[in-house]
Design a protein around this motif. Structure first.
Motif, PDB file in Angstrom:
ATOM      1  N   PHE A 159      -4.691  -6.019  -0.397  1.00 25.11           N
ATOM      2  CA  PHE A 159      -3.821  -5.679  -1.282  1.00 25.11           C
ATOM      3  C   PHE A 159      -4.384  -6.526  -3.007  1.00 25.11           C
ATOM      4  CE2 PHE A 159      -0.335  -3.031   0.404  1.00 25.11           C
ATOM      5  CZ  PHE A 159      -0.236  -1.752  -0.651  1.00 25.11           C
ATOM      6  N   PHE A 160      -4.423  -8.053  -1.558  1.00 25.66           N
ATOM      7  CA  PHE A 160      -5.671  -8.727  -2.872  1.00 25.66           C
ATOM      8  C   PHE A 160      -6.505  -8.728  -3.299  1.00 25.66           C
ATOM      9  CE2 PHE A 160      -7.143 -13.112  -3.635  1.00 25.66           C
ATOM     10  CZ  PHE A 160      -6.070 -14.287  -3.999  1.00 25.66           C
ATOM     11  N   ALA A 161      -7.132  -8.491  -2.105  1.00 21.63           N
ATOM     12  CA  ALA A 161      -8.964  -8.020  -2.854  1.00 21.63           C
ATOM     13  C   ALA A 161      -8.921  -6.522  -3.218  1.00 21.63           C
ATOM     14  CB  ALA A 161      -9.296  -6.891  -1.752  1.00 21.63           C
ATOM     15  N   ARG A 162      -7.580  -5.922  -3.857  1.00 18.86           N
ATOM     16  CA  ARG A 162      -7.874  -4.684  -4.713  1.00 18.86           C
ATOM     17  C   ARG A 162      -7.047  -5.642  -6.220  1.00 18.86           C
ATOM     18  NH1 ARG A 162      -8.336   0.400  -2.981  1.00 18.86           N
ATOM     19  NH2 ARG A 162      -8.840   0.479  -0.643  1.00 18.86           N
ATOM     20  N   GLY A 163      -6.663  -6.533  -6.039  1.00 16.49           N
ATOM     21  CA  GLY A 163      -6.155  -7.135  -7.197  1.00 16.49           C
ATOM     22  C   GLY A 163      -4.744  -6.791  -7.460  1.00 16.49           C
ATOM     23  N   ARG A 164      -4.208  -6.176  -6.213  1.00  9.72           N
ATOM     24  CA  ARG A 164      -2.391  -6.044  -6.448  1.00  9.72           C
ATOM     25  C   ARG A 164      -0.887  -6.930  -6.029  1.00  9.72           C
ATOM     26  NH1 ARG A 164      -1.981   0.247  -4.679  1.00  9.72           N
ATOM     27  NH2 ARG A 164       0.006   0.295  -5.492  1.00  9.72           N
ATOM     28  N   TRP A 165      -1.440  -8.214  -6.838  1.00 10.53           N
ATOM     29  CA  TRP A 165      -0.636  -9.114  -6.439  1.00 10.53           C
ATOM     30  C   TRP A 165       0.993  -8.982  -6.041  1.00 10.53           C
ATOM     31  CZ3 TRP A 165      -5.232 -11.257  -6.331  1.00 10.53           C
ATOM     32  CH2 TRP A 165      -5.904 -10.672  -7.463  1.00 10.53           C
ATOM     33  N   LEU A 166       1.411  -8.374  -6.430  1.00  5.89           N
ATOM     34  CA  LEU A 166       3.152  -7.697  -6.264  1.00  5.89           C
ATOM     35  C   LEU A 166       2.711  -7.473  -4.543  1.00  5.89           C
ATOM     36  CD1 LEU A 166       5.823  -7.931  -6.961  1.00  5.89           C
ATOM     37  CD2 LEU A 166       6.179  -6.156  -7.859  1.00  5.89           C
ATOM     38  N   ALA A 167       2.203  -6.287  -4.839  1.00  6.74           N
ATOM     39  CA  ALA A 167       2.854  -5.438  -3.485  1.00  6.74           C
ATOM     40  C   ALA A 167       1.807  -6.890  -2.133  1.00  6.74           C
ATOM     41  CB  ALA A 167       1.245  -4.257  -3.319  1.00  6.74           C
ATOM     42  N   SER A 168       0.834  -7.204  -2.651  1.00  8.18           N
ATOM     43  CA  SER A 168       0.089  -9.000  -1.777  1.00  8.18           C
ATOM     44  C   SER A 168       1.452  -9.766  -1.504  1.00  8.18           C
ATOM     45  CB  SER A 168      -1.147  -9.753  -2.317  1.00  8.18           C
ATOM     46  OG  SER A 168      -2.022 -10.096  -1.660  1.00  8.18           O
TER      47      SER A 168
END
Length: 578
Positions: A159-168
């Motif tokens: 998720f970090f690689a996709r820029g989805r910070w909350l999910a990460s």
């Protein structure tokens, strides 16, 4: 290509990736009730039957540092007492964890190239078994808290690689709920990663990313404070580092193993340079994530070797080393596949990429060339050389001119490159995984259980001794408390985490082994020198009901009734001599 056809192809790719991941998970075997599980699942047994182990010091009077895991374990054991549910959960957990890396690859090099890159990665992971120095690993042969911590870390990376910070952040929190060490290290690494991404939106990113794992960390705060504030902390650390777990906490003894990590850093760097031009945002974010992990890992190594800081050593930062290696391997595979399927991308990559790739492949060849894992350098060197050849051929074609035949040839090669590469990667994966699956039976004990002579002893304990009985046992016999479900005085495997408890555990070890200057695991053999006087003293000191003695050792203990014997172990009734 129609949208329906794209959907079908995508579904096929995901299905194939899932099947490959499942095979990878099965290759670790199906095992229950051994190794770390005899410690981490004790709480699960007591949740299911609170009447057992009530007089066991470790089970009832120490602080267990993976408290959440006991609830999952209890649910799985309740489904099947033979451990099949635990073993199946291990396979499914590994499958889910490695599929997180597939999701990462889809963001990193596109859906079309993700599958061959993933199969190539699985081949490497099958050979390395995801292990690294210091007895660390991403996945192991049993379901344990670190398995779930690994899934959380890999999910956080995807998720970090996709820029989805909350999910990460939620993934980091979920994994950390089962493993506090992963939680602490990942919070530090994520903070570094966001700093590396720059100041734009930093506060918002940090809040979304770090609030969930920080809330979980707050739950463990009393345990963390207890581990660092005790006056006994220094002595407990010495016992842990030098006696109980030097294989974990003395990096100077396995420092040569970190050369493999350096090799993966070189190959991962080359892969990043090859994909950075086309998939820049995802590559940049993943590079920051891996950079955060690497800084935490190597800072801990330096501060545990060149500058010895015990509190830093206790953080065990190199625990997440294999996870960094796995992510670097994924980036390297993504880079190789990108070059092989689109040679034009190699023209945009700097010469440094080729130098890093050849350097990393060379180190892998030197490290593994003379070991059993001879397939590893073959896979890595093969992919590196193939990518280099394709890159040079692409440049050669460009220099020959820009005629129609050259353009047509280039388009034709690009059209067939992905399916051909997919078949090649599948063949490499099948070859590597088939070899590991052949070892399935050696890695499995479900439904057979533990060794027969230990199983017979434990069955007698469960069925013939009172539930409140306490046993004196050989401290190196690690399965007896778990399978026998009776209290024991102490064993080597079940070492607690808080300082005062570590000192009590160590005192008990010295007592039962008769070695007041206990210095290493070899001193456990002192238990077998038991004489009547020491047995009488220990029986009174620890209010023992029975003593387990290795076969033929009971001859030196005449006067104690033998109530069980199977040729390997004998049980002496000491209640009348206390």
């Amino acid at each position: 290509m129609t949208d329906r056809l794209r959907t079908l192809i995508s579904a096929f790719e995901i299905a194939l990736a899932t099947v490959a991941s499942l095979c990878f998970g099965v290759s670790f075997g199906h095992t229950y009730g051994v190794d770390n599980q005899v410690v981490y699942l004790l709480g699960s047994l007591r949740l299911l039957d609170g009447s057992i182990l009530q007089r066991d010091w470790f089970a009832t009077q120490t602080t267990h540092y993976h408290p959440t895991f006991k609830y999952l374990g209890a649910a799985l054991i309740a489904l099947d007492r033979q451990g099949r549910a635990v073993a199946i959960a291990q396979t499914l957990t590994i499958t889910g964890g490695i599929l997180c890396v597939y999701a990462l690859l889809r963001a990193l090099c596109g859906a079309r190239r993700a599958l061959p890159a993933f199969l190539l990665l699985l081949a490497i992971a099958s050979i390395t078994r995801t292990s690294a120095p210091g007895s660390t690993y991403v996945f192991d042969w049993i379901l344990q808290p670190s398995t779930l911590g690994s899934v959380g870390l890999l999910g956080a990376a995807a998720f970090f690689a996709r820029g989805r910070w909350l999910a990460s952040g939620l993934c980091a929190a979920g994994g950390g709920l089962f493993h506090m060490n992963y939680l602490v290290l990942l919070i530090m690494a994520l903070g570094v990663a966001h700093l590396a991404l720059g100041r734009e939106g930093l506060v918002g990113r940090l809040l979304l990313q770090l609030v969930p794992p920080s809330l979980v960390l707050f739950l463990f705060l009393p345990m963390l404070l207890g581990a660092t504030s005790s006056p006994a902390a220094a002595e407990a650390q010495r016992i842990t580092f030098e006696i109980r777990s030097p294989h974990h906490y003395e990096p100077s003894t396995f420092e040569s193993g970190f050369q493999g990590s350096v090799a993966w850093m070189l190959l991962g760097g080359a892969g990043t340079l090859c994909i950075a031009t086309r998939y820049a945002p995802a590559a940049r974010r993943l590079a920051a994530f891996i950079g955060g992990l690497s800084l935490v890992i190597w800072a801990g190594i330096v501060m545990s070797t060149l500058v010895h800081v015990p509190k830093v050593t206790h953080l065990f930062t190199w625990r997440i080393g294999p996870h960094a290696n796995l992510l670097l391997q994924a980036v390297a595979c993504a880079g190789a596949v990108t070059v092989l399927t689109d040679p034009r991308s190699a023209r945009k990559a700097p010469t440094l990429a080729l130098m890093l790739a050849l350097g990393g492949a060379g180190v892998i060849g030197m490290l593994y060339g003379n070991r059993d894992a001879t397939a590893l350098p073959q896979v890595v060197l093969g992919a590196t050389v193939a990518a280099a050849v394709v890159a040079f051929a692409s440049d050669a074609m460009r220099t020959l001119g820009t005629g129609t035949w050259n353009a047509r040839l280039g388009r034709a090669l690009r059209q067939v490159a992905t399916p051909v590469l997919l078949l090649g990667a599948l063949a490499v994966f099948v070859s590597a995984t088939r070899e590991q699956l052949a070892k399935y039976e050696d890695r499995s004990n479900v439904p057979e259980g533990i060794r027969k002579h230990e199983a017979d002893l434990c069955q007698w304990m469960r069925e013939k001794s009172p539930k409140e009985a306490r046993f004196l046992t050989p401290p190196d016999l690690e399965t007896i408390r778990y399978w026998g479900q009776r209290a024991i005085v102490v064993d080597w495997k079940s070492n607690p985490g808080l300082p005062d408890e570590v000192l009590e555990w160590f005192r008990r070890l010295k007592d039962v082994t008769g070695r007041p200057k206990f210095s290493s695991r070899k001193d456990l053999a002192g238990y077998d020198d038991m004489d009547a006087a020491r047995l009488a003293k220990l029986s009174a000191q620890y209010d023992v009901d029975y003593a387990v003695i290795r076969a033929r050792k009971e001859r030196a203990l005449d006067g104690y009734p033998v109530v069980f014997s199977n040729g390997h172990y004998a049980v002496l009734d000491v209640r009348g001599k206390r």
